[in-house]
Scaffold this active site. Structure first.
Site, PDB file in Angstrom:
ATOM      1  N   ARG A 146      -9.881   0.636   8.424  1.00 47.23           N
ATOM      2  CA  ARG A 146      -9.439  -0.721   8.738  1.00 47.23           C
ATOM      3  C   ARG A 146     -10.494  -1.519   9.481  1.00 47.23           C
ATOM      4  O   ARG A 146     -10.260  -2.689   9.791  1.00 47.23           O
ATOM      5  CB  ARG A 146      -8.229  -0.619   9.650  1.00 47.23           C
ATOM      6  CG  ARG A 146      -6.910  -0.884   8.987  1.00 47.23           C
ATOM      7  CD  ARG A 146      -5.878  -0.626  10.053  1.00 47.23           C
ATOM      8  NE  ARG A 146      -4.703  -1.391   9.910  1.00 47.23           N
ATOM      9  CZ  ARG A 146      -3.611  -0.938   9.297  1.00 47.23           C
ATOM     10  NH1 ARG A 146      -3.620   0.213   8.672  1.00 47.23           N
ATOM     11  NH2 ARG A 146      -2.542  -1.664   9.297  1.00 47.23           N
ATOM     12  N   ARG A 157      -0.612  -8.971  13.030  1.00 44.83           N
ATOM     13  CA  ARG A 157      -1.153  -7.951  12.118  1.00 44.83           C
ATOM     14  C   ARG A 157      -1.969  -8.620  11.005  1.00 44.83           C
ATOM     15  O   ARG A 157      -3.004  -8.093  10.581  1.00 44.83           O
ATOM     16  CB  ARG A 157      -0.016  -7.102  11.539  1.00 44.83           C
ATOM     17  CG  ARG A 157       0.522  -6.114  12.570  1.00 44.83           C
ATOM     18  CD  ARG A 157       1.920  -5.636  12.278  1.00 44.83           C
ATOM     19  NE  ARG A 157       2.067  -4.991  10.979  1.00 44.83           N
ATOM     20  CZ  ARG A 157       3.238  -4.759  10.402  1.00 44.83           C
ATOM     21  NH1 ARG A 157       4.359  -5.123  10.998  1.00 44.83           N
ATOM     22  NH2 ARG A 157       3.283  -4.168   9.234  1.00 44.83           N
ATOM     23  N   ARG A 198      11.037  -0.538  11.245  1.00 47.00           N
ATOM     24  CA  ARG A 198       9.915  -0.327  12.156  1.00 47.00           C
ATOM     25  C   ARG A 198       9.937  -1.317  13.318  1.00 47.00           C
ATOM     26  O   ARG A 198      10.278  -2.477  13.134  1.00 47.00           O
ATOM     27  CB  ARG A 198       8.594  -0.480  11.374  1.00 47.00           C
ATOM     28  CG  ARG A 198       8.159   0.817  10.730  1.00 47.00           C
ATOM     29  CD  ARG A 198       7.051   0.636   9.727  1.00 47.00           C
ATOM     30  NE  ARG A 198       5.914  -0.155  10.196  1.00 47.00           N
ATOM     31  CZ  ARG A 198       4.810  -0.357   9.479  1.00 47.00           C
ATOM     32  NH1 ARG A 198       4.709   0.194   8.274  1.00 47.00           N
ATOM     33  NH2 ARG A 198       3.838  -1.092   9.942  1.00 47.00           N
ATOM     34  N   LYS A 235       0.834  -1.210   0.000  1.00 52.06           N
ATOM     35  CA  LYS A 235       0.000   0.000   0.000  1.00 52.06           C
ATOM     36  C   LYS A 235       0.869   1.261   0.000  1.00 52.06           C
ATOM     37  O   LYS A 235       0.675   2.165  -0.801  1.00 52.06           O
ATOM     38  CB  LYS A 235      -0.926   0.028   1.229  1.00 52.06           C
ATOM     39  CG  LYS A 235      -1.859  -1.167   1.336  1.00 52.06           C
ATOM     40  CD  LYS A 235      -2.749  -1.089   2.583  1.00 52.06           C
ATOM     41  CE  LYS A 235      -2.000  -1.125   3.901  1.00 52.06           C
ATOM     42  NZ  LYS A 235      -1.339  -2.420   4.193  1.00 52.06           N
ATOM     43  N   ARG A 239      11.947  -5.033   5.066  1.00 55.57           N
ATOM     44  CA  ARG A 239      11.649  -3.627   4.763  1.00 55.57           C
ATOM     45  C   ARG A 239      12.529  -2.664   5.556  1.00 55.57           C
ATOM     46  O   ARG A 239      12.779  -2.851   6.733  1.00 55.57           O
ATOM     47  CB  ARG A 239      10.185  -3.326   5.094  1.00 55.57           C
ATOM     48  CG  ARG A 239       9.886  -1.821   5.050  1.00 55.57           C
ATOM     49  CD  ARG A 239       8.426  -1.500   5.089  1.00 55.57           C
ATOM     50  NE  ARG A 239       7.747  -2.135   6.207  1.00 55.57           N
ATOM     51  CZ  ARG A 239       6.433  -2.176   6.314  1.00 55.57           C
ATOM     52  NH1 ARG A 239       5.678  -1.662   5.379  1.00 55.57           N
ATOM     53  NH2 ARG A 239       5.896  -2.780   7.345  1.00 55.57           N
TER      54      ARG A 239
END
Ligand code: AP5
Ligand code: MG
Ligand code: ZN
Length: 219
Positions: A88, A172, A161, A13, A127
């Site tokens: 969400r 998640r 993160r 996203k 990431r």
């Protein structure tokens, strides 16, 4: 043009929102980025959100709805926004509908970037982002052109993160399937739902999105 991007954690996203924002002159509104900024600033909202985010759970609807409601009052959003990671929950989607009516705007598309669970852990644990300009990278799928140097701003500082670890990712994903997936039929009923295959490489996903959006923008 106002878009919602839906998809699992690590689904792409944020990566795609940054590209669409440049191409169509839209503003990316990532509630995840806004909450991380609140955590970094030590604000009251940040204090409430930190533990919930680190546990891979959803921050309360009231908090994120208020953040978005306020942000949409800034004039830079009038040309159109990309909601990245919001809504969400069904309650957030209903609040967004109400907000858009109140602010005399409308949602054009809610686009699902569909990725099954299997590749997600590798995407998330690889990431990293530029600590200065926020450009996104991946150890394997999207390396900077020169090792250790940001393509966009030349910085050599990168960040990872706190919630990007294998254990939190599974929580998640569970939150996505239980609380966010019901938004797919929700937007289908409104006639704005579109599907894009998020398992393609990054540029191919971008091309699929452009194939959908260019005709609307007359590019
Ligand atoms: P948020 O920051 O929104 O995290 P998320 O939904 O878990 O999504 P990610 O940002 O992890 O993934 P992404 O889809 O943006 O993927 P990306 O493009 O970076 O939310 C974090 C937390 O904040 C939540 O858990 C919750 O606690 C809270 N929160 C936020 N919004 C909320 C809300 N509305 N309500 C309640 N709580 C909220 O890509 C991932 C990696 O993969 C990158 O390294 C990228 O380079 C790579 N990649 C991307 N696309 C591809 C591809 N096609 N092929 C290969 N690699 C790819
Ligand atoms: Mg993101
Ligand atoms: Zn940078």
């Amino acid at each position: 043009m106002n878009l919602v991007l839906l998809g699992p954690p690590g689904g792409g996203k944020g990566t795609q929102a940054k590209r669409l924002q440049d191409r169509y002159g839209l503003i990316q509104l990532s509630t995840g980025d806004m909450l991380r900024a609140a955590v970094a600033s030590g604000s009251e909202v940040g204090k409430k959100a930190k533990a919930v985010m680190d546990a891979g759970q959803l921050v309360s609807d009231d908090i994120v709805i208020a953040i978005i409601d306020e942000r949409l009052d800034q004039p830079d959003t009038l040309n159109g926004v990309i909601f990245d990671g919001f809504p969400r929950t069904v309650a957030q989607a209903e609040a967004l509908d109400e907000m858009l009516v109140r602010k005399k705007r409308k949602l054009d598309f809610a686009i699902e970037i569909r990725v099954p669970d299997a590749p997600i852990v590798e995407r998330i644990t690889g990431r990293f982002t530029c600590g200065k300009c926020g450009a996104g990278y991946h150890d394997k799928f999207q390396r900077p052109k020169a090792d250790g140097v940001c393509d966009s701003c030349g910085s050599t500082e990168f960040v990872r993160r706190a919630d990007d670890n294998a254990e939190t990712v599974n929580k998640r994903l569970a939150a996505y399937h239980e609380q966010t997936a019901p938004l797919l039929p929700y937007y289908d009923k409104q006639g704005v739902y579109k599907l894009v295959d998020g398992t393609q490489d990054i540029s191919a996903v971008t091309r699929s999105l452009e194939a959908l959006l260019d005709p609307v923008r007359g590019q």
